[in-house]
Design a protein around this motif. Structure first.
Motif, short mmCIF file in Angstrom:
data_model
loop_
_atom_site.label_atom_id
_atom_site.label_comp_id
_atom_site.label_asym_id
_atom_site.label_seq_id
_atom_site.Cartn_x
_atom_site.Cartn_y
_atom_site.Cartn_z
N VAL A 145 -2.35 20.92 -11.83
CA VAL A 145 -2.75 20.55 -10.78
C VAL A 145 -1.92 20.52 -9.29
CG1 VAL A 145 -3.22 18.34 -10.02
CG2 VAL A 145 -3.88 19.16 -12.29
N GLY A 146 -2.14 20.83 -8.60
CA GLY A 146 -1.33 20.36 -7.63
C GLY A 146 -0.88 19.05 -6.73
N ALA A 147 0.18 18.78 -6.17
CA ALA A 147 0.38 17.75 -5.46
C ALA A 147 1.86 18.06 -4.57
CB ALA A 147 0.68 16.85 -6.10
N THR A 148 1.52 17.37 -3.14
CA THR A 148 2.86 17.37 -1.79
C THR A 148 3.19 16.64 -2.41
OG1 THR A 148 1.06 18.30 -0.76
CG2 THR A 148 3.24 17.69 0.26
N SER A 152 10.34 16.06 0.97
CA SER A 152 10.49 17.82 1.06
C SER A 152 9.36 18.66 1.31
CB SER A 152 10.66 18.52 0.17
OG SER A 152 9.07 18.54 -1.32
N GLY A 153 8.27 17.95 1.01
CA GLY A 153 6.62 19.15 2.31
C GLY A 153 6.23 19.67 1.17
N LYS A 154 7.18 20.23 0.14
CA LYS A 154 7.25 21.18 -0.57
C LYS A 154 5.90 20.61 -2.04
CE LYS A 154 11.60 23.66 -0.49
NZ LYS A 154 12.76 23.25 -1.57
N ILE A 155 5.40 21.56 -2.24
CA ILE A 155 3.63 21.63 -3.46
C ILE A 155 4.79 21.86 -4.83
CG2 ILE A 155 3.73 24.89 -3.96
CD1 ILE A 155 0.77 23.60 -4.33
N ARG A 156 4.11 20.65 -5.49
CA ARG A 156 4.81 20.68 -7.11
C ARG A 156 3.15 20.98 -7.72
NH1 ARG A 156 7.00 16.07 -10.76
NH2 ARG A 156 7.04 17.25 -12.87
N VAL A 157 3.50 22.52 -8.61
CA VAL A 157 1.91 22.27 -9.86
C VAL A 157 2.29 21.87 -11.41
CG1 VAL A 157 0.51 24.10 -10.44
CG2 VAL A 157 1.18 24.42 -8.15
N PHE A 158 1.47 20.90 -11.06
CA PHE A 158 1.74 19.76 -12.65
C PHE A 158 1.03 20.52 -13.88
CE2 PHE A 158 2.08 16.76 -9.95
CZ PHE A 158 3.64 15.81 -10.31
N ASP A 166 -0.67 9.43 -12.94
CA ASP A 166 -0.30 10.06 -12.19
C ASP A 166 -0.26 11.16 -11.38
OD1 ASP A 166 0.31 7.18 -12.70
OD2 ASP A 166 2.46 8.07 -12.65
N ALA A 167 -0.22 12.31 -12.20
CA ALA A 167 -0.71 13.26 -11.43
C ALA A 167 -1.31 13.66 -11.22
CB ALA A 167 -0.12 15.10 -12.30
N LEU A 168 -2.94 12.71 -11.63
CA LEU A 168 -4.00 13.55 -11.12
C LEU A 168 -3.82 12.32 -9.67
CD1 LEU A 168 -5.96 13.46 -14.18
CD2 LEU A 168 -5.79 15.87 -12.50
N LEU A 169 -3.65 11.44 -10.20
CA LEU A 169 -4.01 10.40 -8.44
C LEU A 169 -3.05 11.15 -7.70
CD1 LEU A 169 -3.35 6.45 -10.47
CD2 LEU A 169 -4.90 8.20 -9.79
N ALA A 170 -1.97 11.82 -7.84
CA ALA A 170 -0.81 12.73 -6.93
C ALA A 170 -1.32 12.89 -6.31
CB ALA A 170 0.21 12.67 -7.30
N SER A 171 -2.39 13.94 -7.23
CA SER A 171 -3.11 14.68 -6.23
C SER A 171 -4.10 15.03 -5.38
CB SER A 171 -3.69 15.69 -7.83
OG SER A 171 -4.15 17.26 -6.50
N ASP A 190 -1.49 13.99 -1.82
CA ASP A 190 -2.20 14.86 -1.94
C ASP A 190 -2.42 16.26 -1.99
OD1 ASP A 190 -5.42 16.71 -2.08
OD2 ASP A 190 -5.79 14.41 -1.79
N GLY A 191 -2.82 17.46 -3.23
CA GLY A 191 -2.15 18.37 -3.14
C GLY A 191 -2.58 19.30 -1.83
N GLY A 192 -3.43 19.10 -0.96
CA GLY A 192 -4.06 19.65 -0.20
C GLY A 192 -3.93 20.05 0.79
N TYR A 193 -2.28 19.42 1.04
CA TYR A 193 -1.51 19.72 2.37
C TYR A 193 -1.08 21.06 1.76
CZ TYR A 193 -3.05 15.18 3.68
OH TYR A 193 -3.48 13.75 4.29
N THR A 194 -0.55 21.08 0.96
CA THR A 194 0.77 22.40 0.17
C THR A 194 -0.55 23.29 -0.26
OG1 THR A 194 1.28 21.32 -1.21
CG2 THR A 194 2.43 21.16 0.58
N GLY A 195 -1.79 22.98 -0.78
CA GLY A 195 -2.22 24.10 -1.52
C GLY A 195 -3.72 23.63 -1.75
N ASN A 196 -4.65 24.58 -1.62
CA ASN A 196 -6.34 23.56 -1.70
C ASN A 196 -7.39 24.83 -1.52
OD1 ASN A 196 -7.81 21.80 -1.68
ND2 ASN A 196 -8.41 21.36 0.74
N PRO A 197 -6.92 25.13 -3.06
CA PRO A 197 -5.87 24.25 -4.67
C PRO A 197 -4.49 26.22 -3.68
CG PRO A 197 -7.83 26.49 -5.44
CD PRO A 197 -8.32 25.49 -3.16
N ALA A 198 -4.10 25.55 -4.95
CA ALA A 198 -3.00 26.64 -5.03
C ALA A 198 -3.53 27.56 -5.80
CB ALA A 198 -1.56 25.75 -5.89
N LEU A 199 -3.49 29.55 -5.30
CA LEU A 199 -3.75 30.15 -6.58
C LEU A 199 -2.46 31.00 -6.55
CD1 LEU A 199 -5.76 32.03 -2.74
CD2 LEU A 199 -6.60 30.25 -4.81
#
Length: 333
Positions: A145-148, A152-158, A166-171, A190-199
């Motif tokens: 699950v990706g979130a931004t 830092s503007g970096k992706i975090r993958v849960f 909270d991880a799903l709400l963050a994404s 939203d995770g889409g800013y840094t990985g939509n989705p992360a591959l």
């Protein structure tokens, strides 16, 4: 022979019902095994529903859990539009309605933080009801699950035990609508800013080389947007697609090195990329129905997703496990 695949599920608000339809059709194929799922926003919710349902009752459990998720999102048998009206007409009717235009203008002027202690994330009631013992389980498809990270503007993958309400709400946290979600002292959007989705999480050695991207946001548009609404929507699409295009560029580079013998086989994983999409349909829809879940639109999008998955299986089903059906270079180039 079992065809093992990974799924990369894009976010796109209520247009994620298209992905619901795709998954519903793929679950009909007894010889397709879903080994890994990477999702952002609506893609993360779809992935969590599929995994927890799968561990509850296999394919039927996954299908039932996806149905449950989208009923919570508004997929009910209460049509608001006449049956003869097309999906694009419905979408633009919503986008041109006075209530939507008023709400859109308020969104640009009012921060989600002005409500003070009365703020409630409307998705929380849904995210809280997932069975996290199954969502986080080491059995079944591996879920990412990706979130931004806002600062830092970096992706975090849960993944694993880190996946939570909270991880799903963050994404799925669009910053103009929802307050940033805080996890371990960090704020996330939203995770889409840094990985939509992360591959990249799907490159793990123990996962198959086939990645099926379910694409919701059109990569290309034939018309230049001219209205303020269309301009903002296209800016959002470009922003959300940019991280995916960067990863596709990197994949194409590595594949070319492998093909030319400039990198030894085994040093990097060879990937077979596939894509299920209906850009022609998504080009016709208004951004309004991403944000406002309309039963009729959700139902039609599910049908469109099933049809797109069927078209993919008819044309490229035999490619799974053998070769890629899309050239990553042709997508980003």
């Amino acid at each position: 022979m079992t065809r093992r695949i990974n799924l990369a599920l894009q976010g796109g608000g209520a247009h994620g019902a298209f992905t619901w339809g795709v998954l519903d059709r793929l679950l009909d194929e007894d010889d397709i095994e879903i080994a890994g799922i990477s999702g952002a926003s609506a893609g993360a919710l779809n992935g969590a529903a599929l995994k927890s349902g799968w561990l509850m009752d296999g394919r039927e459990g996954a299908r039932a859990n996806l149905d449950w998720l989208w009923r919570q999102m508004g997929a009910i048998d209460s049509p608001l539009f006449p049956h003869w009206m097309g999906l694009a007409q419905m979408s633009h009717s919503v986008g041109n309605s006075l209530p939507y235009l008023w709400a859109e203008s308020m969104e640009r002027m009012i921060s989600p933080y002005v409500s003070g202690p009365f703020y409630v994330n409307p998705l929380r009631r849904v995210a809280e009801r997932f069975d996290y013992d199954r969502v986080c389980a080491h059995d079944g498809p591996r879920l990412f699950v990706g979130a931004t990270n806002v600062r830092s503007g970096k992706i975090r993958v849960f993944q694993g035990d880190d996946i939570s309400t909270d991880a799903l709400l963050a994404s799925a946290c669009l910053p103009t609508l929802f307050r940033a979600v805080e996890i371990d002292g960090e704020a996330y959007w939203d995770g889409g800013y840094t990985g939509n989705p992360a591959l990249f999480p799907l490159f793990a050695p123990d996962l198959p080389g086939d990645i099926v991207i379910v694409n919701i946001n059109p990569l290309e548009r034939t018309e230049i947007p001219r209205t303020p609404q269309d301009i903002r929507n296209r800016i959002n699409e470009i922003s959300f697609n940019s991280s995916l295009l960067r990863e596709l560029r990197a994949i194409a580079f590595v594949q070319r090195l492998l093909d030319e013998g400039r990198m030894r086989q085994g040093e990097m994983k060879r990937l077979n990329l596939h894509m299920i999409a209906d850009d022609a349909l998504m080009n016709e829809l208004s951004v309004a129905t991403k944000l406002v879940p309309i039963p009729d639109v959700i139902a039609r999008l599910k049908t469109a997703g099933r049809e797109a998955a069927q078209a993919f299986l008819d044309t490229h089903g035999d490619d799974l496990g053998q070769r890629g059906s899309v050239d990553p270079g042709s997508i980003y180039g």
